[in-house]
Design a protein around this motif. Structure first.
Motif, PDB file in Angstrom:
ATOM      1  N   LEU A 163       0.825  -1.216   0.000  1.00 14.16           N
ATOM      2  CA  LEU A 163       0.000   0.000   0.000  1.00 14.16           C
ATOM      3  C   LEU A 163       0.859   1.266   0.000  1.00 14.16           C
ATOM      4  O   LEU A 163       0.573   2.228  -0.725  1.00 14.16           O
ATOM      5  CB  LEU A 163      -0.934  -0.009   1.212  1.00 14.16           C
ATOM      6  CG  LEU A 163      -2.008  -1.112   1.250  1.00 14.16           C
ATOM      7  CD1 LEU A 163      -2.788  -1.046   2.562  1.00 14.16           C
ATOM      8  CD2 LEU A 163      -2.951  -1.012   0.071  1.00 14.16           C
ATOM      9  N   LYS A 164       1.908   1.261   0.809  1.00 11.90           N
ATOM     10  CA  LYS A 164       2.769   2.451   0.878  1.00 11.90           C
ATOM     11  C   LYS A 164       3.499   2.699  -0.437  1.00 11.90           C
ATOM     12  O   LYS A 164       3.669   3.845  -0.865  1.00 11.90           O
ATOM     13  CB  LYS A 164       3.770   2.288   2.021  1.00 11.90           C
ATOM     14  CG  LYS A 164       3.146   2.408   3.407  1.00 11.90           C
ATOM     15  CD  LYS A 164       4.189   2.305   4.508  1.00 11.90           C
ATOM     16  CE  LYS A 164       3.570   2.527   5.885  1.00 11.90           C
ATOM     17  NZ  LYS A 164       4.582   2.401   6.975  1.00 11.90           N
ATOM     18  N   GLU A 165       3.917   1.618  -1.090  1.00 12.49           N
ATOM     19  CA  GLU A 165       4.564   1.781  -2.390  1.00 12.49           C
ATOM     20  C   GLU A 165       3.573   2.320  -3.419  1.00 12.49           C
ATOM     21  O   GLU A 165       3.929   3.135  -4.278  1.00 12.49           O
ATOM     22  CB  GLU A 165       5.139   0.442  -2.853  1.00 12.49           C
ATOM     23  CG  GLU A 165       5.798   0.462  -4.225  1.00 12.49           C
ATOM     24  CD  GLU A 165       7.041   1.343  -4.286  1.00 12.49           C
ATOM     25  OE1 GLU A 165       7.503   1.634  -5.414  1.00 12.49           O
ATOM     26  OE2 GLU A 165       7.554   1.757  -3.206  1.00 12.49           O
ATOM     27  N   GLY A 166       2.308   1.881  -3.327  1.00 12.20           N
ATOM     28  CA  GLY A 166       1.287   2.423  -4.205  1.00 12.20           C
ATOM     29  C   GLY A 166       1.082   3.910  -3.994  1.00 12.20           C
ATOM     30  O   GLY A 166       0.913   4.677  -4.958  1.00 12.20           O
ATOM     31  N   LEU A 167       1.094   4.336  -2.731  1.00 10.73           N
ATOM     32  CA  LEU A 167       0.981   5.772  -2.442  1.00 10.73           C
ATOM     33  C   LEU A 167       2.175   6.531  -2.999  1.00 10.73           C
ATOM     34  O   LEU A 167       2.034   7.622  -3.570  1.00 10.73           O
ATOM     35  CB  LEU A 167       0.877   5.990  -0.928  1.00 10.73           C
ATOM     36  CG  LEU A 167      -0.446   5.578  -0.265  1.00 10.73           C
ATOM     37  CD1 LEU A 167      -0.334   5.693   1.254  1.00 10.73           C
ATOM     38  CD2 LEU A 167      -1.602   6.443  -0.772  1.00 10.73           C
ATOM     39  N   ARG A 168       3.369   5.968  -2.826  1.00  9.17           N
ATOM     40  CA  ARG A 168       4.577   6.661  -3.306  1.00  9.17           C
ATOM     41  C   ARG A 168       4.520   6.867  -4.815  1.00  9.17           C
ATOM     42  O   ARG A 168       4.886   7.935  -5.327  1.00  9.17           O
ATOM     43  CB  ARG A 168       5.813   5.845  -2.938  1.00  9.17           C
ATOM     44  CG  ARG A 168       7.138   6.549  -3.235  1.00  9.17           C
ATOM     45  CD  ARG A 168       8.315   5.623  -3.046  1.00  9.17           C
ATOM     46  NE  ARG A 168       8.369   4.589  -4.069  1.00  9.17           N
ATOM     47  CZ  ARG A 168       8.838   4.797  -5.302  1.00  9.17           C
ATOM     48  NH1 ARG A 168       9.266   5.995  -5.675  1.00  9.17           N
ATOM     49  NH2 ARG A 168       8.871   3.798  -6.171  1.00  9.17           N
ATOM     50  N   ARG A 169       4.030   5.869  -5.523  1.00 10.62           N
ATOM     51  CA  ARG A 169       3.958   5.978  -6.978  1.00 10.62           C
ATOM     52  C   ARG A 169       2.767   6.797  -7.453  1.00 10.62           C
ATOM     53  O   ARG A 169       2.846   7.496  -8.474  1.00 10.62           O
ATOM     54  CB  ARG A 169       3.863   4.578  -7.601  1.00 10.62           C
ATOM     55  CG  ARG A 169       5.055   3.686  -7.338  1.00 10.62           C
ATOM     56  CD  ARG A 169       4.897   2.360  -8.083  1.00 10.62           C
ATOM     57  NE  ARG A 169       5.949   1.404  -7.747  1.00 10.62           N
ATOM     58  CZ  ARG A 169       6.118   0.232  -8.352  1.00 10.62           C
ATOM     59  NH1 ARG A 169       5.276  -0.122  -9.326  1.00 10.62           N
ATOM     60  NH2 ARG A 169       7.098  -0.580  -7.999  1.00 10.62           N
ATOM     61  N   GLY A 170       1.650   6.691  -6.725  1.00 17.42           N
ATOM     62  CA  GLY A 170       0.421   7.290  -7.236  1.00 17.42           C
ATOM     63  C   GLY A 170       0.147   8.719  -6.837  1.00 17.42           C
ATOM     64  O   GLY A 170      -0.419   9.492  -7.624  1.00 17.42           O
ATOM     65  N   LEU A 171       0.513   9.104  -5.613  1.00 16.56           N
ATOM     66  CA  LEU A 171       0.170  10.448  -5.133  1.00 16.56           C
ATOM     67  C   LEU A 171       0.708  11.565  -6.037  1.00 16.56           C
ATOM     68  O   LEU A 171      -0.012  12.536  -6.321  1.00 16.56           O
ATOM     69  CB  LEU A 171       0.667  10.646  -3.700  1.00 16.56           C
ATOM     70  CG  LEU A 171      -0.132   9.889  -2.609  1.00 16.56           C
ATOM     71  CD1 LEU A 171       0.476  10.111  -1.246  1.00 16.56           C
ATOM     72  CD2 LEU A 171      -1.600  10.328  -2.625  1.00 16.56           C
ATOM     73  N   PRO A 172       1.960  11.469  -6.534  1.00 19.94           N
ATOM     74  CA  PRO A 172       2.445  12.555  -7.418  1.00 19.94           C
ATOM     75  C   PRO A 172       1.661  12.664  -8.723  1.00 19.94           C
ATOM     76  O   PRO A 172       1.738  13.703  -9.381  1.00 19.94           O
ATOM     77  CB  PRO A 172       3.916  12.146  -7.696  1.00 19.94           C
ATOM     78  CG  PRO A 172       4.280  11.250  -6.557  1.00 19.94           C
ATOM     79  CD  PRO A 172       3.034  10.507  -6.227  1.00 19.94           C
ATOM     80  N   LEU A 173       0.929  11.617  -9.094  1.00 19.65           N
ATOM     81  CA  LEU A 173       0.201  11.625 -10.370  1.00 19.65           C
ATOM     82  C   LEU A 173      -1.241  12.077 -10.212  1.00 19.65           C
ATOM     83  O   LEU A 173      -1.936  12.246 -11.238  1.00 19.65           O
ATOM     84  CB  LEU A 173       0.221  10.217 -10.967  1.00 19.65           C
ATOM     85  CG  LEU A 173       1.617   9.618 -11.228  1.00 19.65           C
ATOM     86  CD1 LEU A 173       1.502   8.197 -11.783  1.00 19.65           C
ATOM     87  CD2 LEU A 173       2.413  10.503 -12.181  1.00 19.65           C
ATOM     88  N   LEU A 174      -1.718  12.251  -8.976  1.00 23.44           N
ATOM     89  CA  LEU A 174      -3.078  12.752  -8.789  1.00 23.44           C
ATOM     90  C   LEU A 174      -3.186  14.189  -9.293  1.00 23.44           C
ATOM     91  O   LEU A 174      -2.270  14.995  -9.128  1.00 23.44           O
ATOM     92  CB  LEU A 174      -3.478  12.687  -7.316  1.00 23.44           C
ATOM     93  CG  LEU A 174      -3.760  11.295  -6.725  1.00 23.44           C
ATOM     94  CD1 LEU A 174      -4.037  11.406  -5.238  1.00 23.44           C
ATOM     95  CD2 LEU A 174      -4.930  10.626  -7.451  1.00 23.44           C
ATOM     96  N   GLN A 175      -4.318  14.485  -9.900  1.00 21.90           N
ATOM     97  CA  GLN A 175      -4.543  15.837 -10.386  1.00 21.90           C
ATOM     98  C   GLN A 175      -4.696  16.809  -9.222  1.00 21.90           C
ATOM     99  O   GLN A 175      -5.420  16.522  -8.262  1.00 21.90           O
ATOM    100  CB  GLN A 175      -5.803  15.902 -11.249  1.00 21.90           C
ATOM    101  CG  GLN A 175      -5.701  15.081 -12.535  1.00 21.90           C
ATOM    102  CD  GLN A 175      -4.636  15.600 -13.466  1.00 21.90           C
ATOM    103  OE1 GLN A 175      -4.438  16.813 -13.585  1.00 21.90           O
ATOM    104  NE2 GLN A 175      -3.936  14.688 -14.140  1.00 21.90           N
ATOM    105  N   PRO A 176      -4.024  17.963  -9.231  1.00 21.05           N
ATOM    106  CA  PRO A 176      -4.141  18.921  -8.110  1.00 21.05           C
ATOM    107  C   PRO A 176      -5.538  19.504  -8.047  1.00 21.05           C
ATOM    108  O   PRO A 176      -6.265  19.529  -9.010  1.00 21.05           O
ATOM    109  CB  PRO A 176      -3.094  19.979  -8.459  1.00 21.05           C
ATOM    110  CG  PRO A 176      -2.915  19.867  -9.935  1.00 21.05           C
ATOM    111  CD  PRO A 176      -3.122  18.416 -10.279  1.00 21.05           C
TER     112      PRO A 176
END
Length: 506
Positions: free
Chosen positions: A493-506
């Motif tokens: 889960l933490k690795e998913g957050l690390r990869r995904g959070l920067p790609l979320l639209q602001p």
């Protein structure tokens, strides 16, 4: 899903061989009997002493002679009461649809007809109708002092968890039911003569809660996890495991009268039965697994319980069943409920009691992505079966950082073939592109892009390794958790957050 299920499927035979106390005799037996012969021998040699005792040979004797084992238990009977009420319960059964099996359809290619003979031959309920005394349903009453609406209690407690392992697949006959297990065993025996009231894997048992209360009556909703053994020696075991049995009973507070009873396997989803069968003795081909759909598996009372005779205050019979056999006619009072709980809410509470990880809300597939877009969150998606156990750090992280969903492959295949909603088709496409049997866990952006995923088989490989043998630090164990499965899933889960959070639209 309990991770021990998949781990057990892959390691059962290797564990069996390594546990054999007489390796030289095992080699001799293998030469004399061959792999399948040795497997049959081992299924009977329960104490692993390389000797078949008369008691161990009994299942084969019963199979060959046609005799049936006598029941080795007796229900704790109350003194016979000629005025006690009885009710008739009918079984309605439609067999599993062979075309619904996801791996063994198309004529069961690659699967022998012998392996599936128990399933193919199970076309009708074992007992279309049966009569029960109202008092037999006393185990469905709530514990003394527990009358809170919607508060679950265990009729049959689960004795297994992810930490306590699982029960053997290599069994044919259910253990004798005891106490509150007896009525559930008798009910399930109406479908098939070999029900196992306690499943091989957690969560086992039966849980219930009150959904309505009046001055004299309760409505109790229940959920039962049980399974059936469809084979007998010399065939290999075939396990038939419905996703759940659910239902309700309306009974008086002293269990002398049952107003209504229904038990059934839910059929609203496209798949509702798990099947596992042994078909050989080699490590690579020992266990086959599949899922399918059974349209109807249901028990229902034909009417309220009634007495066969009516006695006056002195015990003299003043009325009895009519000579024609027709039951006595009664007019039942209308029950005025003082408190009621919806079926949906009760079902949710029973599900959480069975699966504490359900404290996290799992939304329908497309709804999860709609909410993820609205809340600008990542989606935690499980494809095919549910996963996780009751570990508060994981529950906390999921509640705070993800929108969660789980889906069956067939449901996404239906979305994929639906041309009317291109956005739903795209979500299904992206998931199925990353999916591998049997279970895939994914972390996704709100548009469906998969940023991280892990297959259940790889997950099991990681969690079965020693920490010092793991080179990939993405799935390294944390000293915070005692259970490797918990630590590894948290890292996923933490690795998913690390990869995904920067790609979320602001």
């Amino acid at each position: 899903m309990d991770w021990t299920i998949l781990r057990e499927l892959r390691k059962m035979v290797s564990n069996w061989c390594s546990a054999w106390p007489f390796p030289s005799k095992q080699e001799s037996a293998l030469k004399a009997l061959g792999t399948e012969g040795l497997f049959l021998f081992s299924s009977l040699d329960t104490d692993r002493d390389m000797y078949i005792s008369p008691e161990e040979f009994r299942p084969i004797s019963e199979k060959l002679t046609g005799s049936t084992p006598t029941a080795s238990y007796e229900e704790e009977e109350l003194p016979p009461d000629p005025s006690e009420e009885t009710l008739t319960i009918e079984a309605r059964f439609q067999p599993l649809l062979p075309e619904s099996m996801t791996k063994s359809k198309d004529g069961f290619l690659g699967v022998s007809r012998l392996a599936l003979s128990g399933l193919r031959n199970w076309m009708t309920a074992a007992s279309p109708s049966a009569v029960f005394a109202a008092r037999h349903f006393r185990p469905f009453l709530p514990p003394r002092g527990q009358v809170e609406l919607g508060e679950p209690w265990w009729i049959i407690p689960s004795e297994l968890s992810v930490f306590t392992g699982y029960l053997s697949n290599n069994r044919f006959y259910p253990p004798p039911p005891k106490g509150k297990e007896v009525i559930i065993h008798q009910l399930l025996s109406m479908f098939h003569p070999r029900p196992f009231v306690k499943t091989r894997f957690a969560p086992q048992g039966a849980v219930a809660c009150l959904t309505a209360i009046s001055d004299f009556y309760y409505t109790v909703m229940f959920r039962i996890h049980a399974e059936f053994q469809l084979s007998e020696p010399p065939d290999f075991p075939f396990w038939f495991s419905p996703g759940q049995f659910t239902g309700h009973i309306i009974l008086s507070k002293d269990a002398t009268h049952v107003r209504d009873f229904r038990l059934f396997v839910p059929n609203h989803r496209s798949l509702n039965v798990d099947m596992e069968w042994l078909y050989g003795a080699s490590e690579s081909s020992n266990m086959e697994v599949d899922i399918g759909y059974i349209p109807q598996m249901e028990l229902e009372a034909t009417g309220p319980s009634i007495p066969s005779v009516i006695l006056d205050e002195d015990g003299n019979m003043i009325n009895s069943r009519l000579p024609s056999g027709e039951p006595l006619q009664f007019v039942f009072e209308e029950i005025k409920w003082q408190q009621e709980l919806s079926w949906e809410e009760a079902a949710r509470r029973l599900e959480v009691a069975m699966y504490p990880f359900k404290k996290v809300t799992y939304l329908p597939f497309t709804e999860a992505f709609d909410q993820a877009k609205a809340k600008n969150k990542l989606v935690h998606s499980i494809l095919l079966w549910g996963a996780l156990d009751d570990h508060s750090p994981i529950l906390t992280l999921l509640n705070e950082s993800f929108i969660s969903t789980w889906s069956l492959v067939k449901e996404l295949e239906d979305l994929q073939s639906n041309q009317e909603n291109p956005s739903h088709k795209k979500l299904a496409d992206l998931h199925l592109e990353k999916y591998s049997f049997p279970v895939e866990m994914m972390i996704c952006l709100p548009n469906g892009t998969v940023v991280h995923h892990i297959n259940a088989n790889y997950f099991l490989d990681i969690t079965s390794m020693k920490p010092e043998d793991i080179e990939n630090n993405v799935f390294s164990f944390s000293s915070t958790f005692e259970d490797p499965s918990t630590a590894t899933y948290m890292q996923f889960l933490k690795e998913g957050l690390r990869r995904g959070l920067p790609l979320l639209q602001p």
